[in-house]
Design a protein around this motif. Structure first.
Motif, PDB file in Angstrom:
ATOM      1  N   GLY A 347      27.003 -73.806  -7.848  1.00 22.30           N
ATOM      2  CA  GLY A 347      25.982 -74.360  -8.733  1.00 22.30           C
ATOM      3  C   GLY A 347      24.559 -74.175  -8.252  1.00 22.30           C
ATOM      4  O   GLY A 347      23.642 -74.798  -8.789  1.00 22.30           O
ATOM      5  N   GLY A 348      24.348 -73.328  -7.243  1.00 21.83           N
ATOM      6  CA  GLY A 348      22.999 -73.168  -6.684  1.00 21.83           C
ATOM      7  C   GLY A 348      22.008 -72.602  -7.686  1.00 21.83           C
ATOM      8  O   GLY A 348      20.876 -73.074  -7.787  1.00 21.83           O
ATOM      9  N   ARG A 349      22.421 -71.580  -8.447  1.00 22.75           N
ATOM     10  CA  ARG A 349      21.482 -70.970  -9.397  1.00 22.75           C
ATOM     11  C   ARG A 349      21.161 -71.916 -10.547  1.00 22.75           C
ATOM     12  O   ARG A 349      20.013 -71.984 -10.994  1.00 22.75           O
ATOM     13  CB  ARG A 349      22.063 -69.659  -9.917  1.00 22.75           C
ATOM     14  CG  ARG A 349      22.075 -68.532  -8.882  1.00 22.75           C
ATOM     15  CD  ARG A 349      22.820 -67.321  -9.406  1.00 22.75           C
ATOM     16  NE  ARG A 349      24.239 -67.654  -9.635  1.00 22.75           N
ATOM     17  CZ  ARG A 349      25.046 -66.959 -10.428  1.00 22.75           C
ATOM     18  NH1 ARG A 349      24.572 -65.904 -11.079  1.00 22.75           N
ATOM     19  NH2 ARG A 349      26.312 -67.309 -10.570  1.00 22.75           N
ATOM     20  N   ARG A 350      22.155 -72.649 -11.016  1.00 26.22           N
ATOM     21  CA  ARG A 350      21.867 -73.610 -12.084  1.00 26.22           C
ATOM     22  C   ARG A 350      20.975 -74.745 -11.569  1.00 26.22           C
ATOM     23  O   ARG A 350      20.133 -75.264 -12.298  1.00 26.22           O
ATOM     24  CB  ARG A 350      23.185 -74.177 -12.635  1.00 26.22           C
ATOM     25  CG  ARG A 350      24.004 -73.138 -13.383  1.00 26.22           C
ATOM     26  CD  ARG A 350      25.144 -73.766 -14.169  1.00 26.22           C
ATOM     27  NE  ARG A 350      25.893 -72.744 -14.886  1.00 26.22           N
ATOM     28  CZ  ARG A 350      25.523 -72.246 -16.062  1.00 26.22           C
ATOM     29  NH1 ARG A 350      24.410 -72.671 -16.638  1.00 26.22           N
ATOM     30  NH2 ARG A 350      26.247 -71.316 -16.656  1.00 26.22           N
ATOM     31  N   ALA A 351      21.182 -75.117 -10.324  1.00 26.04           N
ATOM     32  CA  ALA A 351      20.286 -76.117  -9.738  1.00 26.04           C
ATOM     33  C   ALA A 351      18.868 -75.576  -9.653  1.00 26.04           C
ATOM     34  O   ALA A 351      17.882 -76.314  -9.828  1.00 26.04           O
ATOM     35  CB  ALA A 351      20.781 -76.522  -8.347  1.00 26.04           C
ATOM     36  N   GLY A 352      18.749 -74.248  -9.414  1.00 22.48           N
ATOM     37  CA  GLY A 352      17.417 -73.642  -9.405  1.00 22.48           C
ATOM     38  C   GLY A 352      16.729 -73.760 -10.754  1.00 22.48           C
ATOM     39  O   GLY A 352      15.511 -73.985 -10.832  1.00 22.48           O
ATOM     40  N   VAL A 353      17.508 -73.605 -11.838  1.00 22.43           N
ATOM     41  CA  VAL A 353      16.937 -73.795 -13.175  1.00 22.43           C
ATOM     42  C   VAL A 353      16.480 -75.239 -13.355  1.00 22.43           C
ATOM     43  O   VAL A 353      15.403 -75.515 -13.903  1.00 22.43           O
ATOM     44  CB  VAL A 353      17.967 -73.415 -14.256  1.00 22.43           C
ATOM     45  CG1 VAL A 353      17.415 -73.716 -15.654  1.00 22.43           C
ATOM     46  CG2 VAL A 353      18.336 -71.940 -14.153  1.00 22.43           C
ATOM     47  N   ASP A 354      17.300 -76.189 -12.880  1.00 16.16           N
ATOM     48  CA  ASP A 354      16.921 -77.602 -12.993  1.00 16.16           C
ATOM     49  C   ASP A 354      15.645 -77.894 -12.210  1.00 16.16           C
ATOM     50  O   ASP A 354      14.809 -78.705 -12.639  1.00 16.16           O
ATOM     51  CB  ASP A 354      18.065 -78.486 -12.479  1.00 16.16           C
ATOM     52  CG  ASP A 354      19.301 -78.415 -13.372  1.00 16.16           C
ATOM     53  OD1 ASP A 354      19.147 -78.047 -14.558  1.00 16.16           O
ATOM     54  OD2 ASP A 354      20.411 -78.723 -12.879  1.00 16.16           O
ATOM     55  N   VAL A 355      15.499 -77.235 -11.059  1.00 15.79           N
ATOM     56  CA  VAL A 355      14.274 -77.420 -10.271  1.00 15.79           C
ATOM     57  C   VAL A 355      13.047 -76.983 -11.066  1.00 15.79           C
ATOM     58  O   VAL A 355      12.036 -77.693 -11.139  1.00 15.79           O
ATOM     59  CB  VAL A 355      14.363 -76.644  -8.940  1.00 15.79           C
ATOM     60  CG1 VAL A 355      12.996 -76.593  -8.257  1.00 15.79           C
ATOM     61  CG2 VAL A 355      15.380 -77.285  -8.023  1.00 15.79           C
ATOM     62  N   THR A 356      13.131 -75.810 -11.668  1.00 14.40           N
ATOM     63  CA  THR A 356      11.976 -75.313 -12.421  1.00 14.40           C
ATOM     64  C   THR A 356      11.694 -76.173 -13.642  1.00 14.40           C
ATOM     65  O   THR A 356      10.534 -76.347 -14.035  1.00 14.40           O
ATOM     66  CB  THR A 356      12.208 -73.857 -12.846  1.00 14.40           C
ATOM     67  OG1 THR A 356      13.417 -73.764 -13.619  1.00 14.40           O
ATOM     68  CG2 THR A 356      12.310 -72.940 -11.636  1.00 14.40           C
TER      69      THR A 356
END
Length: 469
Positions: A347-356
């Motif tokens: 889930g790292g990339r989806r978490a990156g979307v949530d960060v942005t």
């Protein structure tokens, strides 16, 4: 064959440009559509303010000369301009990453077996596209857009520094004039105190006045002399700050002799302005571009959820003889591609979307907060501007009454009607009234400068922001 090779390289480029960034929607300004109205604000008209220039607000040629020197030499402004240059360069770097890189290589060789002179040479010339990533999901485009908006935000920040520099210089210039007046007041008070000490000493020697009268007169003199020393220090510090702001030495002929020498050169601004003018403030413009950059970052993070496709293409010529280097048979080409995709990353990339997305929400709040802060600053300045004329009138009347009281009380003391303490109190009241009048007059000038700053009053900033938007 050449056309086919070019088609193989160019066709994927047509697939690029798909953006996953959400559309930027600026929130409505969270402030009323007009400034507060009431006795404290004295709404004068409903006409929109023009884009302000410091030359229209600060009409004094001496102050304009100092401002021009500061804009040319101030170190903080140079740092801001350097940051703008760096941000612009970074935007160009990101934009270049969207395009293919072309390279050329050439080689030549000669071999002769046995030294018979019958050797052969070979020559090669190769050029082509190397390691070009197909931007199918807009990652590179959104990264370039983010850097572009960050560069625009940095440029707006530099204009904030410029407006603040002009306002700070105008403030210290006016403060210098006020400190010159306060020095004169302290000098006049000290001169009167010396005369009072001399007369009281004579009355003491004549057995008319007690020693306490002399000591009280000496206290007034010591207080005035201390005020003189303080004002001399303040004037020196004013000059030091002006040197710092202008980035060099200053011509003393450009300094005001008094606050009365300053006030006519700082124009008053009308109050009746639609609050939408705040969208021209450099700090609001900066917040807007930060929001746009954050929105583009969401597209970058979303694109990382999809595979990355790279293309390597090469077009060139190769031949064993220079004469046949450019023959049709010498032409060769090769095209290759590769793709990489992460199957599972916890889930790292989806978490990156949530960060942005969270950063975008913070940028929205920052944008709204910048507008609200700007509205408050302008409204506060207008509140002072609406009442300052009455305060100046009251301060002037208070000084006049205090001066008359001091004169009458001194006469009554000399006539034996009032005590010396009453005369001292009258002198203290006159000293305080004169200082208060200067402070109120300085506040009038500072309010005009504050309104210039609060409205983002630099014509270049407003024009550039409008053109960019």
């Amino acid at each position: 064959m050449k056309r086919a090779a070019l088609a193989l390289i160019a066709a994927p480029l047509l697939l690029a440009g798909c953006s996953l960034a959400p559309r930027t929607v600026l929130p409505a300004p969270p402030v009323p559509q007009s400034w507060p109205v009431g006795d404290a604000y004295l709404l004068q008209s409903e006409e929109a303010l023009p884009i302000l220039s410091y030359k229209t607000v600060f009409a004094d040629a001496r102050l304009q000369s100092l401002v021009e020197q500061a804009l040319a030499n101030n170190r903080d402004l140079r740092v801001a301009y350097a940051n703008v240059a760096a941000a612009r360069a970074q935007a160009r770097v990101s934009r270049a990453g969207q395009l293919p890189s072309f390279g050329v290589s050439a080689g030549a060789g000669y071999s002769d077996s046995g030294g018979t002179g019958g050797g052969a040479g070979d020559f090669s010339l190769r050029g082509g596209v190397t390691a070009f990533e197909l931007d199918l999901f807009g990652r590179l485009a959104n990264a370039a857009e983010s850097d572009r908006n960050s560069a625009l935000a940095t440029e707006a920040a530099s204009r904030t520094v410029r407006v603040a520099l002009i306002a700070d210089l105008a403030n210290i210039w006016a403060t210098y004039g006020a400190d010159r007046d306060l020095l004169k007041i302290a000098g006049d008070t000290a001169a009167n105190a010396r005369e009072s000490v001399r007369l009281t000493q004579a009355r003491l020697d004549g057995g008319v006045a007690p020693r306490t009268d002399l000591r009280q007169a000496e206290q007034i003199l010591a207080t005035a002399e201390d005020a003189i020393a303080q004002q001399k220090t303040a004037i020196a510090q004013d000059e030091n700050l002006m040197r710092l702001l202008v980035g060099g030495d200053i011509d003393r002929a450009l300094l005001p002799a008094s606050l009365g020498d300053v006030t006519p050169g700082v124009a008053a601004l009308p109050a009746g302005v639609n609050s939408q003018i705040l969208l021209r403030r450099p700090d609001v413009i900066e917040a807007e571009y930060r929001l746009r950059a954050a929105n583009a970052d969401i597209g970058v993070a979303r694109a990382r959820l999809f595979p990355a496709i790279s293309l390597t293409g090469l077009l060139g010529f190769a031949s064993d003889a220079l004469g046949s280097l450019f023959d049709s048979g010498a032409f060769n080409y090769s095209v290759g591609g590769d793709t990489t995709a992460t199957i599972f990353d916890f889930g790292g990339r989806r978490a990156g979307v949530d960060v942005t997305k969270a950063q975008r929400d913070a940028a929205v709040a920052g944008y709204e907060g910048a507008i609200q802060t700007a509205f408050r600053e302008v409204a506060d300045a207008l509140a002072v501007q609406g009442t300052i004329s009455e305060r100046v009138r009251a301060a002037t009347a208070n000084t006049s009454a205090a001066a008359d009281t001091a004169m009458l009380t001194d006469a009554r003391y000399k006539g034996g009607v009032d005590s010396f303490l009453a005369s001292l109190d009258a002198q203290r009241s006159l000293y305080a009234a004169r200082r208060s009048e200067i402070a109120t007059q300085l506040l009038l000038v500072q309010t005009r400068i504050a309104l210039f700053r609060a409205l983002g009053g630099d014509s270049g900033a407003g024009a550039e922001a409008t053109a960019t938007r």
